[in-house]
Design a protein around this motif. Structure first.
Motif: not given
Length: 456
Positions: A212-218, A273-275, A306-311, A378-384
């Motif tokens: 799995i490779v994170d190319y972006g994140e929420k 894909e969801v907030v 804690d709000v996570r918004v898809p890019p 994948e888009i990561a659900n968490g932050a880095s």
């Protein structure tokens, strides 16, 4: 069942599961892990407790400076915020063309532990007979940093040298948002001077020969909503009290949360894909030495989310409007602020292009193919910390070169298998080899990093 007996049950399940998993999935090598120098260095790093919220980074920096000297890497310590050092190790490239550099990033801090729930002490780095190393940070993310260093040891041992500069970063405070670590570094002249072309950062434990490779994140929005009203006796009603207004907002937030969760439950959309909105604190009342005053209605109440918004394009604007008009409207004597809010000036969250138009992606794909593996973007659900690089227009990809280990990031009994650690080092060695040897042309930053996605 009381909480203590529940904890004991969880421990038993984890022990049995790990034992079965290891016997079926982890290959055995002839090496004695107790005598393996790479494994022992990894365990030494794990024994240094860099625990939030008050980590002491001094011992970790001292250990890592010693490692840099052993390996033969130049090293310097930067400090943009007191007691929050950032270590840069550098292997100079041979090219005279000032090619964009490769940055290998890892954070030093780890999340807190509830020691009584662990099978072994969380900072003892105990290794059992199957090679399972139990320690906080064994997955998130001290394993990644040590794989970088061990891979570099192997490359140096075989006489390899990079064409472009190679930097290994050890940063503070990722677990609490990273603003005083990578956040300050990304805006500094020191970062600009590195001429970064690609940042490799942490990813996820992977399975079934796929990384799995994170190319972006929420986007990470840590939202605090405040409601104001007149104080009064607890025995009467009056309109627009602070508590009444806040609970109206909480009802609206919960309804939105449920709508997003239902999309996932119904299989209409995946989680990325969801907030995501989760309540994290509620603060109200007039404290007393042994509790709260029970007959006073408070004039100020607040809640944190804690709000996570898809890019996705326009999603930031949509959420900003919802917060201002529905969750914290001024018309109900409410206000709000963010303790952390990651976005570009136009409200979007940049992502790295994850296809063959980006040479860094192609090289990564080639590296793992040597081990009969593929990539899953994948888009990561968490932050880095990757987001700070992307916001500067630099490609950033998150990959943890570990497969088939139970996912226990931030969990009790976090564990890494020593044999899988050694296998991961070989994968990282190949990645560094290809990245460091690459001398071809690169697309512009705009072609490597997109401001947002039109859709997921």
């Amino acid at each position: 069942m009381n909480s203590r007996s529940a904890c004991r049950s969880v421990v038993v399940v984890v022990v049995v599961w790990l034992g079965c998993f290891c016997q079926e999935s982890w290959s055995r090598g002839p090496e004695d892990l107790e005598q393996n120098a790479a494994v022992q260095r990894f365990r030494s790093y794990l024994r240094i407790p860099t625990v939030q919220p008050e980590p002491d980074y001094g011992p970790a920096i001292a250990f890592l400076l010693g490692q840099a000297q052993e390996v033969g890497l130049a090293a310097r310590v930067l400090e943009f915020v007191a007691k929050k050092p950032l270590l840069v190790m550098t292997w100079k490239g041979s090219s005279q063309q000032k090619l964009p550099s490769v940055i290998l990033n890892s954070h030093m801090d780890v999340v807190p532990v509830e020691e009584e729930k662990w099978i072994y002490p969380p900072f003892a780095a105990h290794m059992d007979e199957d090679g399972n190393i139990f320690a906080r940070g064994s997955q998130d993310m001290k394993v990644v940093g040590m794989m970088y260093l061990e891979a570099i040891r192997l490359l140096k041992a075989r006489g390899w040298a990079p064409v472009r500069d190679l930097h290994v970063l050890w940063v503070p405070d990722e677990e609490i948002g990273g603003n005083d670590g990578w956040g300050k570094f990304a805006e500094s002249q020191e970062f600009a001077d590195l001429n970064a072309g690609i940042v490799l950062d942490e990813g996820h434990i992977s399975y079934n020969q796929t990384y799995i490779v994170d190319y972006g994140e929420k986007a990470m929005w840590w939202l605090v909503i405040q409601a104001f009203g007149g104080t009064g006796h607890g025995s009467i009603y009056f309109d627009n009290s602070a508590s009444e207004n806040l609970f109206k907002s909480i009802a609206s937030i919960n309804a939105f949360r449920e709508s997003q969760m239902n999309l996932v439950k119904a299989g209409i959309k995946p989680l990325e894909e969801v907030v995501v909105v989760n309540s994290v604190f509620l603060k109200s009342g007039s404290p007393t030495p042994d509790g709260f005053t029970m007959n006073i209605q408070p004039s100020v109440v607040e809640a944190g989310f804690d709000v996570r918004v898809p890019p996705v394009a326009e999603m930031g604007a949509f959420m900003n409007k919802r917060i201002a008009e529905e969750w914290a409207p001024k018309s109900r004597n409410m206000s709000y602020y963010f303790t952390v809010k990651t976005e570009t000036k136009n409200g979007d969250v940049p992502v790295t292009i994850a296809d063959d138009s980006n040479p860094w992606w192609t090289l990564l794909k080639k590296a793992v193919s040597k081990f009969n593996s593929t990539l899953s973007p994948e888009i990561a659900n968490g932050a880095s910390d990757s987001r700070f690089a992307r916001m500067q227009g630099v490609s950033a990809l998150g990959i943890t070169a570990i497969q088939d280990v139970p996912f226990l990031i931030h969990s009790d009994n976090e564990v890494m298998n020593g044999y899988e650690f050694l296998k991961g080092i070989k994968v990282v060695e190949e990645i560094i080899d290809l990245y460091g040897s690459f001398s071809g042309s690169l697309p512009s930053a705009r072609e490597q990093v997109s401001e947002t996605l039109s859709t997921l």
